[in-house]
Design a protein around this motif. Structure first.
Motif, PDB file in Angstrom:
ATOM      1  N   LEU A 198       3.431  -2.147   8.768  1.00  0.00           N
ATOM      2  CA  LEU A 198       3.217  -2.052   9.801  1.00  0.00           C
ATOM      3  C   LEU A 198       2.982  -2.831  10.274  1.00  0.00           C
ATOM      4  CD1 LEU A 198      -0.791  -0.609   7.540  1.00  0.00           C
ATOM      5  CD2 LEU A 198       1.291   0.532   8.347  1.00  0.00           C
ATOM      6  N   ARG A 199       3.146  -4.136  10.920  1.00  0.00           N
ATOM      7  CA  ARG A 199       2.932  -5.026  11.562  1.00  0.00           C
ATOM      8  C   ARG A 199       4.580  -4.865  12.326  1.00  0.00           C
ATOM      9  NH1 ARG A 199       5.374  -9.128  12.064  1.00  0.00           N
ATOM     10  NH2 ARG A 199       6.862  -9.158  11.042  1.00  0.00           N
ATOM     11  N   PHE A 232       3.525   5.675  11.237  1.00  0.00           N
ATOM     12  CA  PHE A 232       4.187   6.252   9.856  1.00  0.00           C
ATOM     13  C   PHE A 232       4.045   6.969   8.786  1.00  0.00           C
ATOM     14  CE2 PHE A 232       3.809   3.605   5.910  1.00  0.00           C
ATOM     15  CZ  PHE A 232       4.799   3.955   5.892  1.00  0.00           C
ATOM     16  N   LEU A 233       4.830   8.238   8.887  1.00  0.00           N
ATOM     17  CA  LEU A 233       4.761   9.272   8.566  1.00  0.00           C
ATOM     18  C   LEU A 233       5.159   9.419   6.970  1.00  0.00           C
ATOM     19  CD1 LEU A 233       3.920  11.805   9.540  1.00  0.00           C
ATOM     20  CD2 LEU A 233       6.271  12.343  10.049  1.00  0.00           C
ATOM     21  N   ALA A 245      -4.040  -1.550   3.264  1.00  0.00           N
ATOM     22  CA  ALA A 245      -3.029  -2.178   4.206  1.00  0.00           C
ATOM     23  C   ALA A 245      -3.814  -1.305   6.156  1.00  0.00           C
ATOM     24  CB  ALA A 245      -1.068  -2.513   4.671  1.00  0.00           C
ATOM     25  N   ALA A 246      -4.229  -0.275   5.942  1.00  0.00           N
ATOM     26  CA  ALA A 246      -4.467   0.860   7.352  1.00  0.00           C
ATOM     27  C   ALA A 246      -5.957   0.442   7.673  1.00  0.00           C
ATOM     28  CB  ALA A 246      -4.326   1.562   7.481  1.00  0.00           C
ATOM     29  N   ARG A 247      -6.622   0.196   5.912  1.00  0.00           N
ATOM     30  CA  ARG A 247      -8.007  -0.359   6.597  1.00  0.00           C
ATOM     31  C   ARG A 247      -8.332  -2.036   7.087  1.00  0.00           C
ATOM     32  NH1 ARG A 247      -8.897  -0.839   1.032  1.00  0.00           N
ATOM     33  NH2 ARG A 247      -9.047   1.062   0.937  1.00  0.00           N
ATOM     34  N   GLU A 248      -7.726  -2.745   6.334  1.00  0.00           N
ATOM     35  CA  GLU A 248      -7.312  -4.108   6.545  1.00  0.00           C
ATOM     36  C   GLU A 248      -6.919  -4.464   8.025  1.00  0.00           C
ATOM     37  OE1 GLU A 248      -6.115  -6.765   2.549  1.00  0.00           O
ATOM     38  OE2 GLU A 248      -4.355  -6.481   4.633  1.00  0.00           O
ATOM     39  N   ALA A 249      -6.098  -3.574   8.621  1.00  0.00           N
ATOM     40  CA  ALA A 249      -5.754  -3.433  10.124  1.00  0.00           C
ATOM     41  C   ALA A 249      -6.445  -2.514  11.490  1.00  0.00           C
ATOM     42  CB  ALA A 249      -3.886  -2.362  10.550  1.00  0.00           C
ATOM     43  N   GLY A 250      -7.464  -2.075  10.687  1.00  0.00           N
ATOM     44  CA  GLY A 250      -8.259  -1.034  11.655  1.00  0.00           C
ATOM     45  C   GLY A 250      -7.570   0.001  12.114  1.00  0.00           C
ATOM     46  N   LEU A 251      -6.580   0.952  11.221  1.00  0.00           N
ATOM     47  CA  LEU A 251      -5.617   1.810  11.722  1.00  0.00           C
ATOM     48  C   LEU A 251      -6.259   2.768  11.577  1.00  0.00           C
ATOM     49  CD1 LEU A 251      -2.024   1.028  11.415  1.00  0.00           C
ATOM     50  CD2 LEU A 251      -3.500   0.366  12.895  1.00  0.00           C
ATOM     51  N   PRO A 252      -6.197   3.593  12.359  1.00  0.00           N
ATOM     52  CA  PRO A 252      -6.352   5.109  11.588  1.00  0.00           C
ATOM     53  C   PRO A 252      -5.904   6.488  10.463  1.00  0.00           C
ATOM     54  CG  PRO A 252      -5.611   5.786  13.701  1.00  0.00           C
ATOM     55  CD  PRO A 252      -6.511   4.335  14.137  1.00  0.00           C
ATOM     56  N   VAL A 253      -6.098   6.824  10.366  1.00  0.00           N
ATOM     57  CA  VAL A 253      -4.896   7.007   9.019  1.00  0.00           C
ATOM     58  C   VAL A 253      -5.515   8.604   8.740  1.00  0.00           C
ATOM     59  CG1 VAL A 253      -4.352   7.694   6.648  1.00  0.00           C
ATOM     60  CG2 VAL A 253      -5.106   5.303   7.156  1.00  0.00           C
TER      61      VAL A 253
END
Length: 258
Positions: A186-187, A131-132, A210-218
């Motif tokens: 994101l989903r 996601f850019l 949202a990225a924090r909740e999903a555990g995604l790297p940023v």
């Protein structure tokens, strides 16, 4: 008193609203012209560049500007340095309105990068569906030869400029965004890594939550340097008080004289 607001941001527009109608004060907001159909602030508006620091200084003299407020985007490039040089050359007071940068919170998986090129180099080790959210310019950094399985969801206000990644979907949208909407995005797109500039502010911050909740790297691109020795404030209300203090010193209404 005539103030030039170097704008194009939410903060610049809010500042123009705060100053609109103040007796003895007129504003000119300067927009870079890079976004089609911008939200125009009240007061005078000009669009386009000045032609460097010398051109900006000439504009200040020609239009009798008494103060400058640099409320441009944190990644606006060289305009801040041009404003500092022009202000010094014309002896016009200059204030920078700089929104605070984002600060990582517990649970964030941030990876800092010094440039878009560094951000692109980090991606193969972090994810494949990106996601850019770095804007429509600068996509060339992500179009260079690399892993063929990287896919990009590019969100910007206007259509992106080539060159850009070969595997890409474009989402034209303008903030502010909601946490619920970012979760769904994101989903739906099965995003596994987010790339953003450290723009700060609340309008686009929900993607970080949202990225924090999903555990995604940023991947967070650090801000470029800014001119030293330029006084700065963090919000439009502080900038308005600074300007009204100047106006008060010239015999106009003081900070509460609206």
């Amino acid at each position: 008193m005539h103030v030039l607001i170097l704008g194009g941001t939410t903060e610049a527009r809010r500042l123009a609203e705060l100053l609109h109608g103040v007796p003895g004060l007129r504003t000119t907001s300067s927009l870079a012209g890079r976004v089609a159909g911008p939200r125009l602030p009240p007061g005078g508006v000009r669009v386009g560049g000045f032609g460097g620091a010398e051109g900006l200084a000439a504009w200040l003299r020609e239009h009798g500007a008494d103060a400058i407020i640099d409320a441009t985007h944190p990644f606006a490039g060289t305009i801040g340095f041009h404003a500092a040089r022009a202000a010094a050359a014309t002896h016009v007071p200059l204030l920078a309105l700089r929104r605070p940068g984002w600060v990582p919170r517990e649970g964030d998986r941030w990876h800092e990068a010094g440039s878009l090129e560094e951000a692109a180099a980090l991606l193969p080790g972090l994810g494949r569906r990106v996601f850019l959210t770095t804007g429509r310019t600068g996509l060339a950094a992500f179009a260079r030869p690399g892993p063929d399985d990287l896919w990009f969801l590019v969100r910007s206000v206007d259509a992106p400029e080539a060159p850009y990644p070969p595997r890409m979907e474009v989402l034209l949208d303008r903030g502010p965004f909601t946490l619920e909407g970012e979760r769904e995005l994101l989903r739906r797109h099965r995003v596994d890594v987010v790339v953003t500039k450290d723009s700060g502010g609340a309008a686009t911050a929900p993607k970080l939550a949202a990225a924090r909740e999903a555990g995604l790297p940023v991947v967070v691109v650090r801000r470029p340097p800014v001119p030293e020795d330029v006084p700065a404030v963090a919000d439009p209300e502080q900038a308005a008080r600074w300007l009204l203090d100047l106006l008060g010193g010239r015999g106009g209404p003081g900070p509460t004289g609206r």
